[in-house]
Design an enzyme around this catalytic site. Structure first.
Site, PDB file in Angstrom:
ATOM      1  N   CYS A  54       9.232  33.379  37.340  1.00 15.93           N
ATOM      2  CA  CYS A  54       9.553  32.502  36.279  1.00 15.93           C
ATOM      3  C   CYS A  54      10.837  32.724  35.537  1.00 15.93           C
ATOM      4  O   CYS A  54      10.950  32.522  34.405  1.00 15.93           O
ATOM      5  CB  CYS A  54       8.253  32.746  35.152  1.00 15.93           C
ATOM      6  SG  CYS A  54       8.246  34.491  34.619  1.00 15.93           S
ATOM      7  N   HIS A  85      18.701   3.859  21.882  1.00  9.97           N
ATOM      8  CA  HIS A  85      19.206   2.576  22.416  1.00  9.97           C
ATOM      9  C   HIS A  85      19.955   2.533  23.664  1.00  9.97           C
ATOM     10  O   HIS A  85      19.928   1.914  24.741  1.00  9.97           O
ATOM     11  CB  HIS A  85      19.539   1.502  21.540  1.00  9.97           C
ATOM     12  CG  HIS A  85      20.025   0.184  22.066  1.00  9.97           C
ATOM     13  ND1 HIS A  85      19.249  -0.697  22.272  1.00  9.97           N
ATOM     14  CD2 HIS A  85      21.414  -0.334  22.193  1.00  9.97           C
ATOM     15  CE1 HIS A  85      19.995  -1.617  22.793  1.00  9.97           C
ATOM     16  NE2 HIS A  85      21.197  -1.281  22.645  1.00  9.97           N
TER      17      HIS A  85
END
Lengths: 85, 556
Positions: B481, B186
């Site tokens: 990477c 929320h």
């Protein structure tokens, strides 16, 4: 005895605002109303917690069941709420 | 200034005195009983519930909009007939009202937490309603906002419930910090809707003393305690510029003049997929398959692996997914792949492709599972082997991939020998992928796990840039990477060295995409040349940045 089988079209499923509207509408009727997933245990349509815990998602089918005076009318209203996208 | 870190879930920077949300209502003691008058006890609960529900509705009325919807739903929960029937049953059995309320709510907490996802994050809402009813029953103060705090303040809480936040606005709250919560909690949703910065999952946040001045960066997730005026001004200014720039950096990665550079995510399994997609990864540049194999007595079945690979592949239709076969040994020993002898230096021992050659069945099983998962996936599956040092090892791996029916086979470049003779390896493989962390470890003979040697891990070391340049100019597509990619300036330099794709932890993707979009390929090349002309990491960084002026717009 009256029953409606409805596909839940709301994007959020039977949660958030559609769930609240659904429960408020059911609560106004003076008769028992239940909701179930096909083959599942029915829960009270007037209980928001029970409806949330049912965890109905968009695209799922629910069975709404009511007994008593005005059952058809309230079922039509409830069906309209869940089938609104 | 002292710092705390959490997850930034609503961008921007905010500054103000910290205030902790009203103290939590304590749990009513287990086993507490009422005096025997069931009817009076039930009536007490009904009255408390009604007051709480009416208050929630009144707050909703005052707030309007989405907040009103949320609070109407909260009032419905408070008045839930099934819940009050359960409370009634507990009271009938002798349980005191406040304990009955607590237990009845807990059942639903557990059910929602079990379902997880959106519903799991509604648990905070439920706890708030429960605490309000219990506060009514016990005459305790309601959990709530600091009324006397100087505004705007930084609201600190364990977690926030809709009732706490309905009447808040940007004028009242400069930022939110919570200890709990995730990107769909929320707090996060509300903060984004209000345009207020927020950091959630910030360990120790509720220990901040009321009134302490704090600086919150809702993009990086950093919380600074007692910052200086300069730190505040710089952070807020930089956040504004950066958030504008990041918000406009979308789509496939490319330089300002349109040179495409794939923006890929490093993942360890399905749980990393959501973040990769959220941050706009075009695919996966490093899928570490180790997680499937860890904590096991034997390799997982091919069926189990196929299922796991399918889940990853289906998330990136049409995009590249680079799968690294099991990288065991070294700092990641596996019981079922024991090295042949005791190794005094595991980093220099039988690890990566070396141990796969001793136990080829494990790798063949993995390749076959991958080939089957790839059959009906639209993602472009690429497979690579770790720790390859010689053309012979590369040819062995590529042969095994072809035998399994996999089209694209490559190798990691993480051993200096492989980088120095990249020209010998390129004709054998379909692509390279540079692992900068191990490449630095082996180039400097400095164990990356030894804290005292971290300076050798600086990816700006010119020798590392030289090794990257050798691999990137060998004539096959060459990705990076390692951690190096998540530094936006270094990412531009890597592109200037000829690197064709960048793969990193997902949160860095928007930054790197934005940095690249602000520079032409020529600017990247000029930065790379300037960096390699220096002899120290620090000088290389400074020299490169002189060519990367667009970084300033990102506050970098």
């Amino acid at each position: 005895m009256a029953e409606r089988k409805v596909i839940v079209e709301s994007a959020v499923g039977l949660h958030a605002r559609p769930a609240a509207t659904f429960v408020q509408t059911a609560a106004k009727a003076p008769i028992d109303i239940t909701v179930a997933k096909p083959g599942g245990a029915p829960v009270s349509a007037k209980s928001i917690l029970s409806i949330l815990a049912l965890d109905v998602r968009n695209g799922e089918v629910i069975v709404i069941h009511a007994d008593g005076d005005g059952a058809d009318q309230v079922l039509d209203e409830l069906a309209a709420i869940v089938s609104a996208p | 200034m002292e710092r705390m870190t959490g997850a930034g879930v609503s961008p921007g920077a905010g500054y103000g005195p910290a205030y902790l949300l009203g103290a939590a209502v304590p749990e009513p003691a287990a086993g507490s009983r009422h005096g025997g008058d069931v009817v009076a006890e039930v009536a007490r609960v009904e009255a408390a519930v009604e007051r709480v529900a009416a208050e929630l509705e009144a707050r909703g009325e005052a707030a309007g909009g989405d907040a009103q919807d949320v609070l109407v739903a909260q009032a419905l929960i408070a008045r839930d007939p099934v819940l009050s029937a359960e409370v009634g049953e507990l009271i009938n059995a002798g349980t005191a009202a406040e304990r009955a309320v607590y237990e009845a709510f807990m059942r639903y907490n557990d059910i929602l937490a079990e379902i997880g996802g959106y519903l799991g994050q509604r648990v905070a809402d439920l706890e708030d309603i429960r605490d309000r009813v219990i506060a009514e029953l016990t005459g305790r103060p309601m959990p709530g906002l600091p009324e006397e705090a100087e505004k705007p303040y930084v609201l600190v809480a364990h977690d926030l419930a809709p009732a706490d936040t309905a009447l808040l606005s940007k004028d009242i709250v400069a930022a939110f910090i919570t200890e709990q919560g995730g990107p769909t909690s929320h707090t996060a949703i509300l903060a984004r809707a209000m345009g207020v910065p927020a950091v959630v999952a910030c360990a120790g946040a509720t220990s901040i003393v009321n009134g302490t001045l704090v600086l919150v960066d809702g993009t990086t997730g950093t919380v600074g305690l007692l910052p200086s005026e300069d730190e505040v001004a710089m952070t807020i200014q930089a956040a504004e510029a950066r958030d504008t720039a990041l918000a406009t950096a979308t789509g496939p990665g490319a330089t300002a003049d349109g040179w495409p550079v794939a923006m890929l995510a490093n993942i360890g399994g399905p749980r990393d997929l959501a973040a990769a997609l959220e941050y706009g990864a075009e695919g996966v540049g490093l899928y570490r398959t180790e997680f499937l194999f860890l904590d096991r007595d034997q390799a997982p079945s091919e069926e189990e692996q196929e299922q796991a690979y399918r889940e990853i592949l289906s998330s990136f239709p049409g995009g590249p997914v680079v799968v690294r076969v099991l990288d065991a040994g070294g700092d990641k020993p596996l019981g079922f792949l024991p090295p042949t002898e005791n190794e005094p230096n595991p980093a220099l021992g039988e690890r990566g492709v070396r141990i796969l050659r001793i136990f080829p069945d494990v790798m063949v099983g993995q390749l076959q599972a991958l080939a089957r998962a790839a059959q009906d996936a639209s993602a472009q599956v690429q497979v690579m082997a770790p720790m390859v040092a010689t053309p012979e090892e590369a040819a062995w791996f590529v042969g095994a991939c072809r035998a399994a029916g996999l089209r694209s086979a490559g190798i990691m470049i993480e051993v200096p020998a492989a980088a120095l003779r990249a020209g010998d390896l390129a004709p054998i493989v379909d692509f390279f992928s540079i692992g900068t962390n191990d490449l630095a470890q082996y180039a400097f003979a400095a164990d990356r796990e030894v804290g005292a040697l971290t300076a050798f891990q600086d990816p700006w070391q010119p020798v590392l840039l030289d090794l990257v340049a050798m691999a990137a100019s060998a004539g096959v597509p060459c990705g990076v990477c390692g951690e190096a990619c998540s530094d936006p300036a270094l990412a531009c330099v890597l592109v200037g060295l000829g690197v064709t794709s960048l793969s990193m932890g997902a949160p860095a993707l928007p930054w790197v995409r934005a940095a690249l979009a602000r520079h032409t390929l020529d600017q990247c090349r000029a930065a790379a040349v300037a960096a390699r002309a220096e002899s120290t990491a620090e000088a290389a960084r400074t020299a490169a940045r002189a060519h990367l002026l667009g970084l300033a717009e990102l506050g970098l």
